[in-house]
Scaffold this motif. Structure first.
Motif, PDB file in Angstrom:
ATOM      1  N   PHE B 163       0.116 -23.834 -20.162  1.00  0.00           N
ATOM      2  CA  PHE B 163      -0.644 -23.011 -21.094  1.00  0.00           C
ATOM      3  C   PHE B 163       0.136 -21.732 -21.379  1.00  0.00           C
ATOM      4  O   PHE B 163       0.586 -21.056 -20.465  1.00  0.00           O
ATOM      5  N   LEU B 164       0.303 -21.429 -22.683  1.00  0.00           N
ATOM      6  CA  LEU B 164       1.128 -20.288 -23.085  1.00  0.00           C
ATOM      7  C   LEU B 164       0.271 -19.033 -23.176  1.00  0.00           C
ATOM      8  O   LEU B 164      -0.797 -19.040 -23.778  1.00  0.00           O
ATOM      9  N   THR B 165       0.755 -17.963 -22.557  1.00  0.00           N
ATOM     10  CA  THR B 165      -0.018 -16.726 -22.470  1.00  0.00           C
ATOM     11  C   THR B 165       0.799 -15.540 -22.978  1.00  0.00           C
ATOM     12  O   THR B 165       2.024 -15.613 -23.036  1.00  0.00           O
ATOM     13  N   PRO B 168       4.269 -13.535 -19.629  1.00  0.00           N
ATOM     14  CA  PRO B 168       4.848 -14.672 -18.900  1.00  0.00           C
ATOM     15  C   PRO B 168       4.371 -14.755 -17.446  1.00  0.00           C
ATOM     16  O   PRO B 168       4.541 -15.798 -16.815  1.00  0.00           O
ATOM     17  N   SER B 169       3.760 -13.697 -16.932  1.00  0.00           N
ATOM     18  CA  SER B 169       3.287 -13.767 -15.549  1.00  0.00           C
ATOM     19  C   SER B 169       2.031 -14.632 -15.416  1.00  0.00           C
ATOM     20  O   SER B 169       1.588 -14.905 -14.312  1.00  0.00           O
ATOM     21  N   ASN B 170       1.444 -15.054 -16.542  1.00  0.00           N
ATOM     22  CA  ASN B 170       0.265 -15.922 -16.484  1.00  0.00           C
ATOM     23  C   ASN B 170       0.522 -17.338 -16.990  1.00  0.00           C
ATOM     24  O   ASN B 170      -0.377 -18.178 -16.972  1.00  0.00           O
ATOM     25  N   VAL B 171       1.740 -17.590 -17.474  1.00  0.00           N
ATOM     26  CA  VAL B 171       2.021 -18.874 -18.119  1.00  0.00           C
ATOM     27  C   VAL B 171       1.929 -20.013 -17.109  1.00  0.00           C
ATOM     28  O   VAL B 171       2.085 -19.803 -15.907  1.00  0.00           O
ATOM     29  N   GLY B 172       1.623 -21.226 -17.595  1.00  0.00           N
ATOM     30  CA  GLY B 172       1.489 -22.376 -16.699  1.00  0.00           C
ATOM     31  C   GLY B 172       0.025 -22.724 -16.553  1.00  0.00           C
ATOM     32  O   GLY B 172      -0.612 -23.180 -17.493  1.00  0.00           O
TER      33      GLY B 172
END
Lengths: 169, 362
Positions: B163-165, B168-172
């Protein structure tokens, strides 16, 4: 609205707020990004994720010398470096050259291991096929190949039926 | 004064009225998922009209999700500062959400155990929470809610990065699980710093009770995962759960040691806390938190009736500044708040019996 806290070192708006408990004493500091390394308490704290993110962006940028700008939202290296945030989902594609470097600094892996949006993947799968079929259909009509066009139209309808079915289940 | 969020404050909610599930040491478990709509700029990069469009798309999908029974939707632009702060104090929205206005809001379900923020840092911040220690249960609820939303909304997703956020510290997975813990034993025995350091080393974070930047009054801490890519949701939750169990054991040990070696000192503090809450006439929110924390510890020691723990959990929230202003029915100065807070505590503690010092044990 409350006034944003100011950096304890330079008075600029603070973006990092730390609380430390030493021997039952609570100590608080508010820091801006530039001053985060000057503070003794910050040195104690785990600021690595933030620092690592900023470092990663810079390092990645320096290494490749590439310039990035997202064609969809206009986010560029400068705005990403400043905010640490992308402007839209397509930025991950536009910044593909430095994304692994950025992620390596803050994440334990580079590949998604979690759940996937099942319906979204179905939608995407059928979406691609529908685009192809529509193109075929249009060119058949343009070239007055009406029998072929009828076949494409049928296929498109069937495909839509199957998509609805797949999403339902 | 009629507030838009009156019904939320008056209703029995998951975090304030869970008599049976309130347990020692662990206050609540919360998970959030960050999601974005494909084909739309992230909120920080979005124009006002586009944000409004995203808000409507999301609102409709969230309100119709079966997991969101009897939803209440509020737009941040329609709320006063006090109302926004009340939502933060109830852990329904983040401090970041109330700073943003363009098209931002939240949809909250009937028992206030699920709240979906719209146009925070990401288009959606889906949250689910329960009183007590329930990582698995909260995960299955939020997993189902995420599936329901996904049927209506096209989430930005890449096979490689998840999942793109916006950050980048929340991506995945976009997942942050946090458990709020009450750790007076570790604070009193001066071991909290060690725990924070150890927890940090394994990629987890410790924060104060109101999240990023808040202080640790009341010995309440949130422990959560920080990393979101390269591990499945189950693996993240398992690792976090194991660490929390270790912290819980440490806290239990610290409490037994205190009772064995310094019993009078701790009983004195609990007794005084009771005295002040029952009789005080001025109480700041920080002191209130510290005293309530001691009462909760006393309840865990068996010195107060069992449901005192749930009372404390409710008062932790209802004695925060914006909630006290709500009691006053107007925005009042901090001195007036302290007096009102004290009288609110006296009223709530009127029927709580004297601490039973004889039965103090862990």
């Amino acid at each position: 609205m409350a006034k944003p806290k100011q950096c304890d070192h330079c008075g600029k708006p603070a973006t990092i707020h730390l609380t430390q408990i030493v021997g039952g004493e609570i100590r608080k500091v508010d820091l801006c990004e530039a001053c985060q390394f000057k503070d003794s308490m910050a040195a104690d704290f785990d600021l690595k994720p933030f620092a690592k993110l900023a470092d990663g962006v810079l390092a990645a940028h320096n290494n490749t010398g590439e310039v990035h700008a997202c064609p969809v939202c206009g986010c560029d290296d400068n705005s990403f470096q400043k905010s640490g945030r992308f402007g839209c989902p397509d930025c991950y594609e536009a910044f593909a050259g430095i994304v692994p470097e950025v992620l390596r600094n803050i994440q334990p892996g580079l590949r998604h291991e979690g759940k996937s949006p099942e319906v979204g993947l179905v939608r995407r799968h059928f979406g691609r096929k529908k685009v192809e079929l529509r193109k075929e259909l249009e060119s058949a009509i343009r070239e007055e190949r009406f029998e072929a066009a009828a076949v494409y139209r049928d296929q498109l309808r069937k495909l839509e039926g199957r998509e609805a079915n797949a999403i339902e289940n | 004064m009629q507030l838009k969020i009156d019904s939320l404050i008056r209703a029995d909610s998951e975090l304030t009225h869970q008599n049976t599930s309130s347990v020692p040491i662990i206050l609540m478990t919360r998970i959030r998922l960050a999601r974005n709509l494909s084909g739309h700029n992230f909120p920080n990069h979005s124009e006002v009209e586009k944000s409004a469009e995203v808000f409507e798309l999301c609102r409709k999908a969230i309100e119709s999700a079966p997991e969101m029974g009897s939803p209440t939707t509020v737009r941040m632009e329609d709320l006063s500062t006090m109302e926004k702060k009340i939502l933060v104090e109830r852990h329904l929205v983040s401090p970041e959400l109330i700073e943003s206005t363009a098209g931002s809001g939240v949809v909250i379900n009937g028992d206030q155990s699920c709240a979906v923020m719209i146009n925070e840092e990401d288009h959606l911040r889906i949250q689910s929470m329960l009183t007590g220690f329930h990582l698995d249960k909260v995960w299955s609820t939020i997993d189902a809610l995420d599936d329901s939303l996904e049927k209506k909304l096209d989430f930005a997703y890449s096979e490689e990065l998840g999942f793109l956020t916006a950050c980048p510290s929340n991506v995945g997975t976009g997942l942050r699980a946090s458990v709020m813990m009450h750790l007076p034993g570790l604070v009193i025995s001066k071991n909290m710093e060690k725990v924070i350091r150890a927890v940090n080393q394994i990629g987890l974070v410790v924060r104060g009770w109101m999240g990023e930047g808040s202080d640790a009054s009341g010995s309440v801490f949130q422990i959560s995962n920080q990393q979101t890519l390269g591990e499945s949701e189950e693996a993240i939750l398992k690792r976090l759960g194991n660490v929390l169990k270790t912290v819980r054991v440490q806290e239990e040990n610290a409490r037994s040691r205190i009772l064995q070696t310094d019993q009078n000192r701790i009983l004195d503090r609990i007794g005084r806390a009771y005295g002040i809450l029952r009789n005080g006439h001025l109480l700041s929110s920080g002191e209130g938190m510290s005293l309530l924390s001691l009462i909760r510890l006393g309840a865990d020691f068996g010195m107060f009736p069992k449901d005192t723990r749930c009372l404390v959990d409710r008062l932790f929230i209802e004695s925060q500044p914006a909630h006290v202003q709500y009691l006053a029915e107007s925005e009042i100065e901090s001195a007036a708040r302290d007096s009102l807070r004290a009288s609110f505590m006296r009223k709530n503690f009127r029927d709580i019996p004297e601490p039973d010092f004889e039965s103090a044990s862990t």
